[in-house]
Design a protein around this motif. Structure first.
Motif, PDB file in Angstrom:
ATOM      1  N   UNK A   1       0.816  -1.214   0.000  1.00 41.33           N
ATOM      2  CA  UNK A   1       0.000   0.000   0.000  1.00 41.33           C
ATOM      3  C   UNK A   1       0.850   1.265   0.000  1.00 41.33           C
ATOM      4  N   UNK A   2       1.983   1.263   0.698  1.00 42.13           N
ATOM      5  CA  UNK A   2       2.868   2.421   0.686  1.00 42.13           C
ATOM      6  C   UNK A   2       3.440   2.651  -0.718  1.00 42.13           C
ATOM      7  N   UNK A   3       3.801   1.583  -1.402  1.00 41.86           N
ATOM      8  CA  UNK A   3       4.319   1.673  -2.764  1.00 41.86           C
ATOM      9  C   UNK A   3       3.274   2.293  -3.695  1.00 41.86           C
ATOM     10  N   UNK A   4       2.032   1.859  -3.549  1.00 43.52           N
ATOM     11  CA  UNK A   4       0.958   2.412  -4.373  1.00 43.52           C
ATOM     12  C   UNK A   4       0.805   3.915  -4.112  1.00 43.52           C
ATOM     13  N   UNK A   5       0.821   4.287  -2.843  1.00 43.11           N
ATOM     14  CA  UNK A   5       0.669   5.704  -2.495  1.00 43.11           C
ATOM     15  C   UNK A   5       1.814   6.525  -3.071  1.00 43.11           C
ATOM     16  N   UNK A   6       3.019   6.003  -2.986  1.00 45.64           N
ATOM     17  CA  UNK A   6       4.187   6.707  -3.510  1.00 45.64           C
ATOM     18  C   UNK A   6       4.030   7.005  -5.006  1.00 45.64           C
ATOM     19  N   UNK A   7       3.750   5.983  -5.792  1.00 44.56           N
ATOM     20  CA  UNK A   7       3.673   6.188  -7.243  1.00 44.56           C
ATOM     21  C   UNK A   7       2.372   6.866  -7.673  1.00 44.56           C
ATOM     22  N   UNK A   8       1.295   6.692  -6.909  1.00 39.67           N
ATOM     23  CA  UNK A   8       0.070   7.455  -7.210  1.00 39.67           C
ATOM     24  C   UNK A   8       0.310   8.939  -6.980  1.00 39.67           C
ATOM     25  N   UNK A   9       1.147   9.253  -5.989  1.00 38.87           N
ATOM     26  CA  UNK A   9       1.517  10.653  -5.774  1.00 38.87           C
ATOM     27  C   UNK A   9       2.239  11.213  -6.986  1.00 38.87           C
ATOM     28  N   UNK A  10       3.095  10.396  -7.588  1.00 34.78           N
ATOM     29  CA  UNK A  10       3.759  10.837  -8.821  1.00 34.78           C
ATOM     30  C   UNK A  10       2.739  11.022  -9.936  1.00 34.78           C
ATOM     31  N   UNK A  11       1.822  10.068 -10.071  1.00 34.76           N
ATOM     32  CA  UNK A  11       0.796  10.183 -11.114  1.00 34.76           C
ATOM     33  C   UNK A  11      -0.066  11.414 -10.887  1.00 34.76           C
ATOM     34  N   UNK A  12      -0.379  11.698  -9.637  1.00 34.96           N
ATOM     35  CA  UNK A  12      -1.186  12.878  -9.310  1.00 34.96           C
ATOM     36  C   UNK A  12      -0.446  14.157  -9.702  1.00 34.96           C
ATOM     37  N   UNK A  13       0.848  14.188  -9.443  1.00 35.33           N
ATOM     38  CA  UNK A  13       1.648  15.347  -9.844  1.00 35.33           C
ATOM     39  C   UNK A  13       1.662  15.499 -11.362  1.00 35.33           C
ATOM     40  N   UNK A  14       1.864  14.399 -12.067  1.00 30.08           N
ATOM     41  CA  UNK A  14       1.881  14.446 -13.537  1.00 30.08           C
ATOM     42  C   UNK A  14       0.529  14.894 -14.083  1.00 30.08           C
ATOM     43  N   UNK A  15      -0.541  14.420 -13.484  1.00 23.91           N
ATOM     44  CA  UNK A  15      -1.879  14.839 -13.919  1.00 23.91           C
ATOM     45  C   UNK A  15      -2.106  16.321 -13.654  1.00 23.91           C
ATOM     46  N   UNK A  16      -1.665  16.788 -12.490  1.00 25.01           N
ATOM     47  CA  UNK A  16      -1.793  18.215 -12.169  1.00 25.01           C
ATOM     48  C   UNK A  16      -1.002  19.057 -13.172  1.00 25.01           C
ATOM     49  N   UNK A  17       0.208  18.611 -13.504  1.00 30.18           N
ATOM     50  CA  UNK A  17       1.014  19.330 -14.489  1.00 30.18           C
ATOM     51  C   UNK A  17       0.343  19.326 -15.861  1.00 30.18           C
ATOM     52  N   UNK A  18      -0.456  18.293 -16.147  1.00 29.70           N
ATOM     53  CA  UNK A  18      -1.169  18.209 -17.422  1.00 29.70           C
ATOM     54  C   UNK A  18      -2.508  18.956 -17.374  1.00 29.70           C
ATOM     55  N   UNK A  19      -2.804  19.592 -16.239  1.00 28.33           N
ATOM     56  CA  UNK A  19      -4.012  20.400 -16.133  1.00 28.33           C
ATOM     57  C   UNK A  19      -5.228  19.679 -15.574  1.00 28.33           C
ATOM     58  N   UNK A  20      -5.038  18.485 -15.017  1.00 31.77           N
ATOM     59  CA  UNK A  20      -6.156  17.715 -14.460  1.00 31.77           C
ATOM     60  C   UNK A  20      -6.052  17.632 -12.946  1.00 31.77           C
ATOM     61  N   UNK A  21      -7.134  17.974 -12.266  1.00 32.79           N
ATOM     62  CA  UNK A  21      -7.181  17.968 -10.810  1.00 32.79           C
ATOM     63  C   UNK A  21      -7.754  16.633 -10.329  1.00 32.79           C
TER      64      UNK A  21
END
Length: 181
Positions: free
Chosen positions: A144-164
């Motif tokens: 679960x920690x691994x998922x949270x870590x990489x989902x945080x990266x995905x969330x950052x990438x999505x935010x940079x792409x203009x998606x909240x």
């Protein structure tokens, strides 16, 4: 809250957050999803595929645990990742469908865990072939920690792409005892 209850909470959080991440990612076109953004796994699509690959690898290991539930026998129908950066699904809709099924399996697996199982060691080989032996409870937390870590990266990438993605705090799934009475 006992350890099994915590793991069930983390499994529900995992599903809730994946739904939110995939909802945001679904608003992007295929080119934006596959664009190399300089992340560990390149793109949003690469990052989401990495999470599926890692989850499949860990569930495959958990299937070998002495106390494993029979529900993990269904993993035979899933692809076997060749590596942690294996692009299992190039099509986002296909990836999303598999993620939903995988999250349901993880929730069911967490629900089947029993407190004594968490202390029983699991012997496995890591992706480099090195033998390891660790207790199931700690490995489940790592999943679960691994998922949270990489989902945080995905969330950052999505935010940079203009998606909240919206609110991402685990706190949102923890019951507020002041409201319960």
């Amino acid at each position: 809250m006992d350890r099994c209850a915590n793991l069930r909470l983390l499994a529900e959080y995992n599903r809730w957050m994946n739904d939110k991440v995939y909802e945001a990612a679904g608003r992007l076109d295929a080119g934006a999803l596959a664009a190399d953004r300089g992340a560990f796994f390149g793109s949003i699509l690469g990052t989401l595929n990495h999470l599926v690959a890692a989850d499949l690898i860990w569930l495959g290991r958990f299937r070998e645990h002495p106390a494993r539930p029979a529900l993990l026998d269904g993993l035979d129908a899933w692809p076997v990742p060749a590596s942690l950066d294996h692009l299992l699904y190039a099509d986002f809709a296909e990836l999303r469908g598999h993620r939903r099924r995988l999250d349901a399996l993880i929730v069911d697996w967490a629900a089947a865990l029993r407190e004594p199982d968490l202390d029983i060691p699991l012997e496995y080989r890591n992706t480099r072939g090195v033998l390891a032996r660790r207790d199931l409870g700690s490995l489940a937390v790592h999943l679960f920690n691994h998922q949270t870590h990489h989902r945080g990266q995905a969330t950052t990438l999505l935010t940079q792409a203009g998606e909240d993605v919206g609110v991402t705090d685990l706190l949102m799934l923890i019951p507020n005892l002041a409201e319960i009475g």
